[in-house]
Design a protein around this motif. Structure first.
Motif, PDB file in Angstrom:
ATOM      1  N   LYS A 191       0.841  -1.189   0.000  1.00  0.00           N
ATOM      2  CA  LYS A 191       0.000   0.000   0.000  1.00  0.00           C
ATOM      3  C   LYS A 191       0.879   1.243   0.000  1.00  0.00           C
ATOM      4  O   LYS A 191       1.955   1.238   0.589  1.00  0.00           O
ATOM      5  CB  LYS A 191      -0.909   0.006   1.232  1.00  0.00           C
ATOM      6  N   PRO A 192       0.449   2.327  -0.651  1.00  0.00           N
ATOM      7  CA  PRO A 192       1.267   3.547  -0.708  1.00  0.00           C
ATOM      8  C   PRO A 192       1.738   4.028   0.654  1.00  0.00           C
ATOM      9  O   PRO A 192       2.886   4.439   0.806  1.00  0.00           O
ATOM     10  CB  PRO A 192       0.334   4.559  -1.375  1.00  0.00           C
ATOM     11  N   GLY A 193       0.864   3.983   1.661  1.00  0.00           N
ATOM     12  CA  GLY A 193       1.263   4.413   3.000  1.00  0.00           C
ATOM     13  C   GLY A 193       2.370   3.552   3.574  1.00  0.00           C
ATOM     14  O   GLY A 193       3.280   4.050   4.245  1.00  0.00           O
ATOM     15  N   GLU A 194       2.309   2.239   3.299  1.00  0.00           N
ATOM     16  CA  GLU A 194       3.346   1.329   3.774  1.00  0.00           C
ATOM     17  C   GLU A 194       4.665   1.571   3.054  1.00  0.00           C
ATOM     18  O   GLU A 194       5.747   1.524   3.665  1.00  0.00           O
ATOM     19  CB  GLU A 194       2.887  -0.119   3.578  1.00  0.00           C
ATOM     20  N   VAL A 195       4.574   1.825   1.749  1.00  0.00           N
ATOM     21  CA  VAL A 195       5.778   2.113   0.976  1.00  0.00           C
ATOM     22  C   VAL A 195       6.478   3.362   1.528  1.00  0.00           C
ATOM     23  O   VAL A 195       7.699   3.373   1.739  1.00  0.00           O
ATOM     24  CB  VAL A 195       5.445   2.309  -0.522  1.00  0.00           C
ATOM     25  N   ILE A 196       5.702   4.402   1.772  1.00  0.00           N
ATOM     26  CA  ILE A 196       6.266   5.652   2.297  1.00  0.00           C
ATOM     27  C   ILE A 196       6.891   5.424   3.670  1.00  0.00           C
ATOM     28  O   ILE A 196       7.983   5.932   3.971  1.00  0.00           O
ATOM     29  CB  ILE A 196       5.191   6.756   2.368  1.00  0.00           C
ATOM     30  N   PHE A 197       6.209   4.660   4.526  1.00  0.00           N
ATOM     31  CA  PHE A 197       6.747   4.385   5.857  1.00  0.00           C
ATOM     32  C   PHE A 197       8.101   3.696   5.763  1.00  0.00           C
ATOM     33  O   PHE A 197       9.068   4.108   6.421  1.00  0.00           O
ATOM     34  CB  PHE A 197       5.789   3.503   6.661  1.00  0.00           C
ATOM     35  N   TRP A 198       8.193   2.638   4.936  1.00  0.00           N
ATOM     36  CA  TRP A 198       9.447   1.889   4.854  1.00  0.00           C
ATOM     37  C   TRP A 198      10.541   2.693   4.151  1.00  0.00           C
ATOM     38  O   TRP A 198      11.716   2.565   4.504  1.00  0.00           O
ATOM     39  CB  TRP A 198       9.219   0.547   4.150  1.00  0.00           C
ATOM     40  N   MET A 199      10.166   3.501   3.184  1.00  0.00           N
ATOM     41  CA  MET A 199      11.154   4.403   2.577  1.00  0.00           C
ATOM     42  C   MET A 199      11.748   5.345   3.626  1.00  0.00           C
ATOM     43  O   MET A 199      12.961   5.581   3.656  1.00  0.00           O
ATOM     44  CB  MET A 199      10.503   5.238   1.467  1.00  0.00           C
ATOM     45  N   THR A 200      10.875   5.869   4.462  1.00  0.00           N
ATOM     46  CA  THR A 200      11.318   6.811   5.488  1.00  0.00           C
ATOM     47  C   THR A 200      12.163   6.110   6.543  1.00  0.00           C
ATOM     48  O   THR A 200      13.230   6.602   6.941  1.00  0.00           O
ATOM     49  CB  THR A 200      10.101   7.480   6.159  1.00  0.00           C
ATOM     50  N   PHE A 201      11.712   4.953   6.981  1.00  0.00           N
ATOM     51  CA  PHE A 201      12.379   4.236   8.074  1.00  0.00           C
ATOM     52  C   PHE A 201      13.707   3.624   7.646  1.00  0.00           C
ATOM     53  O   PHE A 201      14.658   3.568   8.434  1.00  0.00           O
ATOM     54  CB  PHE A 201      11.446   3.138   8.604  1.00  0.00           C
ATOM     55  N   THR A 202      13.792   3.160   6.400  1.00  0.00           N
ATOM     56  CA  THR A 202      15.003   2.471   5.953  1.00  0.00           C
ATOM     57  C   THR A 202      15.966   3.351   5.160  1.00  0.00           C
ATOM     58  O   THR A 202      16.972   2.846   4.663  1.00  0.00           O
ATOM     59  CB  THR A 202      14.643   1.256   5.069  1.00  0.00           C
TER      60      THR A 202
END
Length: 344
Positions: A191-202
């Motif tokens: 999901k887009p929100g999950e993609v953004i979260f992992w991009m930010t976190f990693t």
């Protein structure tokens, strides 16, 4: 994180092209290859040049190890993309839109390498800036054993934990070039929100934090240098080492090379927030993708320029070592003696 929820991005064929332009692949391959060459040259120079073995330059070597892994990972991703079967790639993309657990193991391995190395690069960059600042303030090499151990625990340990968490949550894999080049990072089928979260976190969250931290350290160091220069008119009394002034330039290196990737990250965030903007950045994104394909892989090469070319002491001794190799043993002996005497 990796259920059957398909991402809006994974179905947008206009946003995620089946084939990236060959120019993007060329940019990545050339930039990565130059960085691999530059990293090897740094390692060789550090081994043979005596004057290079101080703490500031040693930290740059550790940074180069991380940047070398990034270059190797990006090159691995570009070669994988070049050799892929296009019809198989389309099938995988369609399958991943339905079942996000399906992914290419080579892609996962490459993503793990570049995630770890990019994070390590950010941490080592900050540590170099902290080290130089403390060295300038204390006017001596800031290299206690405990500090050295802490450097390594933070710069290798934290990225390893973050990468392990992302891999264990099955967040790493084929990203269809969302906020990256022709290499893998965060699964684009999430999901887009999950993609953004992992991009930010990693990665991107730490990258943006590095911009602000290194800028702060740079301003503090320049302020300190100006203050010392006003106090000591004679530079011989200043004790500010030229190499320290040189290596604070890594602040500009990391910003110049990676800011385009950060811009594409914010574009991805905007796309996730507003459906109407999904197709608005297509042409701009492709231009930025070319620049990012060069910048994200080029830091080890830029380190090489700083270390082997811009550092006067290292460059002078390296050149003398090279010249000595061309001479006969009898001719070489006086030159080697001269180099060693200068170092001592």
């Amino acid at each position: 994180m990796s259920g059957n929820n398909s991402s809006r991005w994974s179905n947008e064929t206009d946003l995620i092209p089946v084939s990236l332009p060959g120019s993007v692949l060329i940019c990545t391959i050339v930039s990565s290859s130059l960085s691999i060459f530059g990293a090897v040259l740094i390692f060789v120079t550090y081994c043979i040049v005596t004057v290079a073995k101080n703490q500031t330059r040693r930290l740059l070597v550790y940074l180069t190890i991380a940047d070398l892994l990034t270059a190797v990972g990006n090159l691995m991703g570009a070669v994988r993309y070049t050799l892929r079967d296009e019809s198989e790639y389309i099938n995988k993309r369609d399958q991943m839109a339905v079942n996000c657990t399906n992914t290419d193991q080579i892609c996962v391995i490459q993503s793990s390498i570049t995630t770890f190395s990019s994070l390590a690069s950010f941490f080592w960059t900050n540590i170099i800036m902290v080290h130089i600042l403390m060295t300038l303030i204390s006017q001596r090499e800031w290299s206690r054993f405990f500090i050295k151990v802490l450097y390594h625990l933070v710069s290798w340990g934290v990225p390893l934990v973050i990468t392990f968490l992302a891999a264990s949550m099955q967040a790493l894999g084929e990203d269809f070039s969302i906020s990256s080049g022709p290499w893998c990072w965060i699964k684009g089928c999430l999901k887009p929100g999950e993609v953004i979260f992992w991009m930010t976190f990693t990665g991107k969250g730490w990258e943006i934090l590095t911009y602000f931290l290194t800028m702060t350290f740079y301003i503090l160091m320049k302020f300190y240098m100006i203050k010392k220069k006003m106090r000591f008119k004679d530079r011989s009394q200043n004790h500010l080492r030229e190499e320290d002034e040189l290596y604070i330039m890594i602040f500009f290196v990391i910003v110049i090379l990676r800011v385009v990737g950060t811009a594409r990250y914010f574009m991805a965030v905007t796309k996730a927030i507003d459906d109407n903007l999904l197709h608005s950045f297509g042409q701009t994104d492709m231009v930025l993708l070319h620049i990012q394909s060069v910048g994200d892989s080029a830091q080890a090469f830029c380190n090489c320029i700083l270390f082997c070319v811009r550092d006067t002491d290292v460059r002078r001794e390296l050149w003398k070592r090279i010249c000595a190799c061309r001479l006969s043993p009898d001719e070489r002996r006086p030159l080697v003696t001269e180099v060693n005497s200068e170092v001592n």
